[in-house]
Design a protein around this motif. Structure first.
Motif, PDB file in Angstrom:
ATOM      1  N   ASN A  95      -6.434  40.886  46.419  1.00  0.00           N
ATOM      2  CA  ASN A  95      -7.422  41.950  46.205  1.00  0.00           C
ATOM      3  C   ASN A  95      -8.711  41.682  46.980  1.00  0.00           C
ATOM      4  OD1 ASN A  95      -5.839  43.578  44.609  1.00  0.00           O
ATOM      5  ND2 ASN A  95      -6.491  42.606  42.711  1.00  0.00           N
ATOM      6  N   LEU A  96      -9.050  40.421  47.163  1.00  0.00           N
ATOM      7  CA  LEU A  96     -10.209  40.082  47.988  1.00  0.00           C
ATOM      8  C   LEU A  96      -9.981  40.557  49.421  1.00  0.00           C
ATOM      9  CD1 LEU A  96     -12.915  38.566  48.315  1.00  0.00           C
ATOM     10  CD2 LEU A  96     -11.554  36.542  48.854  1.00  0.00           C
ATOM     11  N   ALA A  97      -8.819  40.272  49.964  1.00  0.00           N
ATOM     12  CA  ALA A  97      -8.489  40.727  51.318  1.00  0.00           C
ATOM     13  C   ALA A  97      -8.417  42.248  51.374  1.00  0.00           C
ATOM     14  CB  ALA A  97      -7.165  40.114  51.765  1.00  0.00           C
ATOM     15  N   TYR A  98      -7.901  42.854  50.315  1.00  0.00           N
ATOM     16  CA  TYR A  98      -7.745  44.308  50.223  1.00  0.00           C
ATOM     17  C   TYR A  98      -9.079  45.025  50.420  1.00  0.00           C
ATOM     18  CZ  TYR A  98      -6.400  48.748  47.971  1.00  0.00           C
ATOM     19  OH  TYR A  98      -6.148  50.060  47.691  1.00  0.00           O
ATOM     20  N   THR A 102      -8.994  47.681  53.505  1.00  0.00           N
ATOM     21  CA  THR A 102      -9.102  49.096  53.134  1.00  0.00           C
ATOM     22  C   THR A 102     -10.431  49.665  53.615  1.00  0.00           C
ATOM     23  OG1 THR A 102      -9.917  48.576  50.912  1.00  0.00           O
ATOM     24  CG2 THR A 102      -7.558  49.021  51.152  1.00  0.00           C
ATOM     25  N   GLY A 103     -11.472  48.836  53.619  1.00  0.00           N
ATOM     26  CA  GLY A 103     -12.750  49.286  54.159  1.00  0.00           C
ATOM     27  C   GLY A 103     -12.631  49.651  55.632  1.00  0.00           C
ATOM     28  N   LYS A 156      -7.897  45.098  65.608  1.00  0.00           N
ATOM     29  CA  LYS A 156      -8.597  43.839  65.886  1.00  0.00           C
ATOM     30  C   LYS A 156      -9.474  43.422  64.707  1.00  0.00           C
ATOM     31  CE  LYS A 156      -8.865  44.078  70.930  1.00  0.00           C
ATOM     32  NZ  LYS A 156      -9.782  44.251  72.079  1.00  0.00           N
ATOM     33  N   ILE A 157     -10.219  44.381  64.158  1.00  0.00           N
ATOM     34  CA  ILE A 157     -11.109  44.067  63.036  1.00  0.00           C
ATOM     35  C   ILE A 157     -10.296  43.658  61.809  1.00  0.00           C
ATOM     36  CG2 ILE A 157     -12.747  45.052  61.374  1.00  0.00           C
ATOM     37  CD1 ILE A 157     -13.831  46.750  63.737  1.00  0.00           C
ATOM     38  N   ALA A 158      -9.307  44.468  61.455  1.00  0.00           N
ATOM     39  CA  ALA A 158      -8.510  44.173  60.257  1.00  0.00           C
ATOM     40  C   ALA A 158      -7.771  42.851  60.396  1.00  0.00           C
ATOM     41  CB  ALA A 158      -7.534  45.309  59.985  1.00  0.00           C
ATOM     42  N   LEU A 159      -7.110  42.639  61.523  1.00  0.00           N
ATOM     43  CA  LEU A 159      -6.368  41.387  61.705  1.00  0.00           C
ATOM     44  C   LEU A 159      -7.301  40.195  61.841  1.00  0.00           C
ATOM     45  CD1 LEU A 159      -3.321  42.362  63.941  1.00  0.00           C
ATOM     46  CD2 LEU A 159      -3.397  41.954  61.477  1.00  0.00           C
ATOM     47  N   GLY A 160      -8.472  40.409  62.424  1.00  0.00           N
ATOM     48  CA  GLY A 160      -9.446  39.320  62.512  1.00  0.00           C
ATOM     49  C   GLY A 160      -9.919  38.879  61.137  1.00  0.00           C
ATOM     50  N   ILE A 161     -10.322  39.839  60.326  1.00  0.00           N
ATOM     51  CA  ILE A 161     -10.781  39.520  58.971  1.00  0.00           C
ATOM     52  C   ILE A 161      -9.641  38.926  58.148  1.00  0.00           C
ATOM     53  CG2 ILE A 161     -11.584  40.539  56.799  1.00  0.00           C
ATOM     54  CD1 ILE A 161     -13.194  42.531  58.538  1.00  0.00           C
ATOM     55  N   GLY A 169      -0.502  43.174  55.328  1.00  0.00           N
ATOM     56  CA  GLY A 169      -1.131  44.246  54.552  1.00  0.00           C
ATOM     57  C   GLY A 169      -2.258  44.910  55.327  1.00  0.00           C
ATOM     58  N   GLY A 170      -3.057  44.111  56.025  1.00  0.00           N
ATOM     59  CA  GLY A 170      -4.137  44.671  56.835  1.00  0.00           C
ATOM     60  C   GLY A 170      -3.613  45.591  57.921  1.00  0.00           C
ATOM     61  N   LEU A 171      -2.579  45.163  58.601  1.00  0.00           N
ATOM     62  CA  LEU A 171      -1.982  45.985  59.658  1.00  0.00           C
ATOM     63  C   LEU A 171      -1.398  47.271  59.078  1.00  0.00           C
ATOM     64  CD1 LEU A 171      -1.286  46.239  62.633  1.00  0.00           C
ATOM     65  CD2 LEU A 171       0.838  45.015  62.158  1.00  0.00           C
ATOM     66  N   ALA A 172      -0.728  47.167  57.947  1.00  0.00           N
ATOM     67  CA  ALA A 172      -0.127  48.349  57.318  1.00  0.00           C
ATOM     68  C   ALA A 172      -1.177  49.391  56.952  1.00  0.00           C
ATOM     69  CB  ALA A 172       0.666  47.942  56.078  1.00  0.00           C
ATOM     70  N   TYR A 173      -2.316  48.968  56.441  1.00  0.00           N
ATOM     71  CA  TYR A 173      -3.349  49.925  56.055  1.00  0.00           C
ATOM     72  C   TYR A 173      -4.006  50.592  57.262  1.00  0.00           C
ATOM     73  CZ  TYR A 173      -3.309  49.659  51.041  1.00  0.00           C
ATOM     74  OH  TYR A 173      -2.956  49.802  49.732  1.00  0.00           O
ATOM     75  N   VAL A 174      -4.175  49.852  58.339  1.00  0.00           N
ATOM     76  CA  VAL A 174      -4.755  50.443  59.545  1.00  0.00           C
ATOM     77  C   VAL A 174      -3.793  51.479  60.123  1.00  0.00           C
ATOM     78  CG1 VAL A 174      -5.456  49.963  61.926  1.00  0.00           C
ATOM     79  CG2 VAL A 174      -6.258  48.505  60.067  1.00  0.00           C
ATOM     80  N   VAL A 175      -2.520  51.153  60.176  1.00  0.00           N
ATOM     81  CA  VAL A 175      -1.529  52.100  60.691  1.00  0.00           C
ATOM     82  C   VAL A 175      -1.448  53.330  59.785  1.00  0.00           C
ATOM     83  CG1 VAL A 175       0.938  52.409  61.156  1.00  0.00           C
ATOM     84  CG2 VAL A 175      -0.223  50.350  61.932  1.00  0.00           C
ATOM     85  N   ARG A 176      -1.522  53.113  58.483  1.00  0.00           N
ATOM     86  CA  ARG A 176      -1.504  54.246  57.556  1.00  0.00           C
ATOM     87  C   ARG A 176      -2.692  55.177  57.797  1.00  0.00           C
ATOM     88  NH1 ARG A 176      -2.712  53.597  51.307  1.00  0.00           N
ATOM     89  NH2 ARG A 176      -4.759  54.053  52.080  1.00  0.00           N
TER      90      ARG A 176
END
Length: 145
Positions: A41-44, A48-49, A79-84, A128-135
């Protein structure tokens, strides 16, 4: 539809994981799962942001038929999502016991199992980060399957 499906599958995943963990590992397993889910949830929060910020920008770019701008937005979002998520993944891999302490798990007898479980669970953070960006991209462009 994508958001509803995401929440529905998350609910099903939670029920299935709780049932399996409780049956296989009891309350200790549930404590470890709670720490894993809290870490997730911390990563979420971060990915998601990123994806929710991309959504209106992507919609505007798509509406204006600025496909180059949309491509740049997608690359930047990834880049941002995968970096974080990579930073969070590395922290989860290096400091699982300290993170468990942040979420209230201090039982030394649980820590060897937690180290293994938390490190394995951390693998889902970049995915999960990649999935949300693609979504977000698919929502912004009105992609129909």
């Amino acid at each position: 539809m994508a958001t509803a499906l995401s929440h529905m599958t998350g609910f099903i995943r939670t029920i299935a994981m709780n049932t399996i963990i409780l049956a296989a590992a009891g309350t200790v397993g549930m404590q470890i799962l709670a720490v894993c889910m809290s870490g997730y949830n911390l990563a979420y929060i971060f990915y998601t942001g990123t994806s929710q910020t991309m959504l209106p920008i992507g919609g505007a770019l798509y509406g204006e038929k600025d496909y180059n701008g949309l491509r740049i937005l997608m690359i930047t979002g990834i880049k941002i999502a995968l970096g974080i998520c990579s930073v969070i993944f590395i922290l989860f891999e290096i400091f699982p016991e300290q993170i468990a302490g942040i979420f209230g798990l201090h039982n030394p007898s649980v820590m060897p199992l937690l180290n293994i479980a938390f490190r394995l669970f951390a693998l889902s953070v970049p995915a999960g980060g990649l999935a949300y960006v693609v979504r977000a991209y698919y929502q912004a462009t009105g992609y129909q399957n």
